[in-house]
Design a protein around this motif. Structure first.
Motif: not given
Length: 297
Positions: A285-287, A13-20, A1-5
């Motif tokens: 959007l991360y904020a 910037a676009m970032e990739t989530e580190q999923v716990y 499955m694709e990563p969560i961006r």
């Protein structure tokens, strides 16, 4: 499955989530055996309460420093020194220094209620692409009230998703007078995109709490918290009927990922362009809490 961006407003910037717990999540929601376990145990409140108790033992405090190091958290933001937390749960719902999360001072602004990855839509009734194209919000089921849903159907909606690595206290998006909190009981499915890509309805079947915030500029704002797997507690820390400032603490989640949802009456708020534009592309959007979510229309 694709990563969560997601797009990070603060870094641009676009970032990739580190999923716990990513392996467990993908197994539970993507593997046939995992789905059996999900229905039999994982979604049930007793599982999350059991895990929450484990995270509240003195022995769990040994997890704090490895967690900080693995996920790159900044202890300078913490209200207390990392070694002072007596359990992992105490660290998890830690307070931050006020200067770590400045609140937008504009009189006409509303702010994000939590650190997290946000999706924002100008009309709640028009939402059709959430994590996967074609998934629509069921507002009557979400609110548990058809009449209330009709009142807010054409208003702005913001879904804020908190990961386990995030600051887990939630705040008021505007100044006003909050009423009593109403709880709708339900199971505790994950609210990570790994799960929501499978079934968005987890948002309106999970346990959730609803508070109405009466404001002068923005009408009655609905503030909702949505529980999730391993969230044993949604605790409100405000006093109903007492005026609160914009950005004031409303409460906190104990261990686990979770979500808040903010809903405005039609014509009251215009959401920020970066929030709307990214959401239209199904990109969160991360904020951080206190940064501007929108302004009066």
């Amino acid at each position: 499955m694709e990563p969560i961006r997601y797009f990070n407003r603060h870094s641009g910037a676009m970032e990739t989530e580190q999923v716990y717990g990513e392996g467990f999540l993908r197994w539970s929601y993507g593997n046939p055996l995992g789905k059996i376990s999900l229905e039999a145990f994982v979604k049930r409140p007793f599982f999350s309460k059991w895990y929450g108790r484990r995270m509240s033992t003195p022995e769990s405090a040994a997890r704090v420093m490895p967690f900080i190091e693995k996920y790159g958290l900044d202890p300078e933001d913490f209200g207390e020194a990392p070694e002072s937390y007596r359990s992992f749960n105490e660290f998890f719902y830690r307070k931050l220094k006020p200067e770590a999360r400045p609140v937008d001072a504009g009189d006409a602004s509303v702010v994000f209620p939590a650190d997290g990855r946000h999706l924002g839509f100008e009309r709640a009734s028009d939402i059709e692409g959430v994590f996967v194209k074609g998934q629509k919000f069921d507002l009557p089921s979400l609110l548990g009230d058809e009449k209330l849903a009709a009142k807010y159907a054409d208003g702005s909606l913001v879904l804020s998703r908190l990961c386990p690595v995030d600051y887990h206290r939630f705040h008021f998006p505007a100044a006003g007078i909050p009423g009593e909190t109403h709880t709708i009981e339900g199971p505790l499915f994950s609210v990570n995109p790994i799960a929501l890509r499978q079934r968005l309805a987890y948002l309106w079947t999970n346990k959730r709490t609803i508070t109405k915030l009466e404001t002068k500029r923005f009408g009655t704002v609905i503030c909702m918290e949505i529980g999730a797997t391993c969230v044993g507690t949604i605790r409100q820390t405000f006093t109903p009927g007492r005026t609160v400032a914009k950005g004031a603490e409303k409460g906190y989640f104990a261990f686990g990922g979770s979500s808040t949802l903010t809903l405005f009456e039609p014509g009251k708020v215009r959401l920020e362009a970066d929030l709307v534009e990214n959401s239209a592309r199904q990109i969160e959007l991360y904020a951080r809490i206190g940064s501007r979510m929108g302004r009066s229309a």
